[in-house]
Design a protein around this motif. Structure first.
Motif, PDB file in Angstrom:
ATOM      1  N   CYS A 161       0.852  -1.195   0.000  1.00  0.00           N
ATOM      2  CA  CYS A 161       0.000   0.000   0.000  1.00  0.00           C
ATOM      3  C   CYS A 161       0.888   1.245   0.000  1.00  0.00           C
ATOM      4  CB  CYS A 161      -0.886  -0.008   1.245  1.00  0.00           C
ATOM      5  SG  CYS A 161       0.073  -0.222   2.760  1.00  0.00           S
ATOM      6  N   PRO A 162       0.388   2.364  -0.545  1.00  0.00           N
ATOM      7  CA  PRO A 162       1.197   3.588  -0.449  1.00  0.00           C
ATOM      8  C   PRO A 162       1.239   4.080   0.989  1.00  0.00           C
ATOM      9  CG  PRO A 162      -0.957   4.055  -1.414  1.00  0.00           C
ATOM     10  CD  PRO A 162      -0.893   2.565  -1.225  1.00  0.00           C
ATOM     11  N   LEU A 163       2.250   4.879   1.317  1.00  0.00           N
ATOM     12  CA  LEU A 163       2.284   5.523   2.638  1.00  0.00           C
ATOM     13  C   LEU A 163       1.395   6.757   2.607  1.00  0.00           C
ATOM     14  CD1 LEU A 163       3.369   5.955   5.511  1.00  0.00           C
ATOM     15  CD2 LEU A 163       5.310   7.187   4.482  1.00  0.00           C
ATOM     16  N   THR A 164       0.363   6.744   3.448  1.00  0.00           N
ATOM     17  CA  THR A 164      -0.557   7.878   3.571  1.00  0.00           C
ATOM     18  C   THR A 164      -0.812   8.058   5.076  1.00  0.00           C
ATOM     19  OG1 THR A 164      -2.509   6.463   3.591  1.00  0.00           O
ATOM     20  CG2 THR A 164      -1.759   7.218   1.410  1.00  0.00           C
ATOM     21  N   PRO A 165      -1.478   9.135   5.476  1.00  0.00           N
ATOM     22  CA  PRO A 165      -1.794   9.249   6.919  1.00  0.00           C
ATOM     23  C   PRO A 165      -2.552   8.012   7.419  1.00  0.00           C
ATOM     24  CG  PRO A 165      -2.217  11.321   5.805  1.00  0.00           C
ATOM     25  CD  PRO A 165      -1.857  10.336   4.725  1.00  0.00           C
TER      26      PRO A 165
END
Ligand code: DGY
Length: 319
Positions: free
Chosen positions: A209-213
């Motif tokens: 998964c992308p790094l997001t908050p």
């Protein structure tokens, strides 16, 4: 000619393409620029080619000034780019999806094999010059056939990793913000599960998964405790998706069996606790590190710049 700033040396093919369309400034040193150096370098630029360690935020955009039209990140991940801040100023942000899918999936598979078969440990044993002999019980790892791969984020790289693991006889389950297209689910015979369930049933959890908050510390102490004690965690996305301190504790205490990590929470630093553990494989962010892939990434970033400067839509904008 527009002015294009490249914050760190990139492959020649990309520089040659840019040089046909712009006046180029390329950082002479192959190291991340400090914040002040970066802001100084981008002043007055029409386009900036950034790398994953360059922070593109309001301060960067202020420093660059009103001429800036495009920030072309040479990475698929854009956690270093404040995409909303770019959008608010009419600056187009682009990334490099697709061209690094196979290299990164290959590396995820390599980590899966290394950690489950204890290959790093075996190599270290020989290099230490330790006495050994083949026996029925010597240095046993775990097989993958019939086991479940749990993919967090079944995008391009997650899918490519799952394909490789299917070839090894693994079952695939996945979690993510949204369901994968039906043909992908069908091809992989993949089950879509809530992330809590995915962690509980998987033998290998591979993070894509992308790094997001929302995904920062997605794998924390509680998540690790919900995994099987025989399970392995593999991370080829971004370090902060995992709470590294909690992972060290979990690996020490046998909460999970092992981990394969290509990325770290405070890159380039590695948690000292990880360095002491045998049941973890550590690589220095090599996911896309092949000659072919790095060239393709840089050329795609350059094509994005050239398109925007020509008033055209870039091939791979961040959406
Ligand atoms: C990316 O493109 O985001 C990768 O992490 C670079 O290796």
């Amino acid at each position: 000619m527009p002015r294009v700033v490249v914050t760190r040396p990139i492959p020649a093919a990309a520089l040659e393409l840019l040089a046909k369309h712009a006046e180029l400034w390329v950082s002479a040193e192959d190291r991340p620029l400090g914040v002040a150096e970066l802001h100084e370098a981008v002043r007055g630029a029409d386009a900036v080619v950034t790398l994953l360690h360059d922070r593109v935020d309001d301060a960067f955009l202020n420093a660059a000034g009103a001429a800036l039209r495009v920030v072309a990140n040479v990475a698929v991940g854009v956690d270093n780019v404040d995409v909303e801040a770019c959008r608010a100023r009419g600056v187009i942000a682009t990334n490099t999806p697709g061209v690094l899918t196979d290299a990164t999936a290959d590396l995820a598979l390599a980590l899966i094999l290394m950690v489950t078969r204890r290959l790093g440990e075996g190599e270290r044993l020989l290099r230490r010059g330790e006495r050994w002999s083949w026996s029925m019980t010597f240095h046993l790892g775990r097989g993958l056939g019939g086991k479940t791969l749990g993919v967090v984020g079944l995008g391009q790289i997650g899918t490519a990793t799952a394909r490789r693991c299917r070839a090894l006889g693994m079952e695939v389950a996945y979690a993510g913000r949204r369901r994968a297209p039906a043909d992908v689910e069908r091809e992989l015979e993949a089950r879509f599960l809530p992330v809590e369930e995915l962690l509980a049933v998987s033998d290998v959890v591979s993070l894509h998964c992308p790094l997001t908050p929302e995904t920062r510390h997605l794998v924390d102490g509680a998540a690790l405790r919900s995994m099987k004690p025989s399970a392995f965690l593999v991370n080829t996305t971004r370090g902060p998706v995992v709470d590294e301190g909690a992972l060290v504790e979990a690996l020490r205490a046998g909460v999970i069996a092992g981990a394969g990590l290509d990325v770290f929470e405070h890159e380039p630093d590695v948690h000292p606790g990880l360095l002491e553990l045998e049941n973890v494989v550590l690589l220095p962010h090599l996911g896309s590190a092949t000659v072919e892939t790095r060239e393709a990434m840089a050329v795609l970033a350059a094509r994005n710049v050239v398109a925007v400067l020509a008033g055209e839509a870039p091939p791979t904008p961040v959406t």
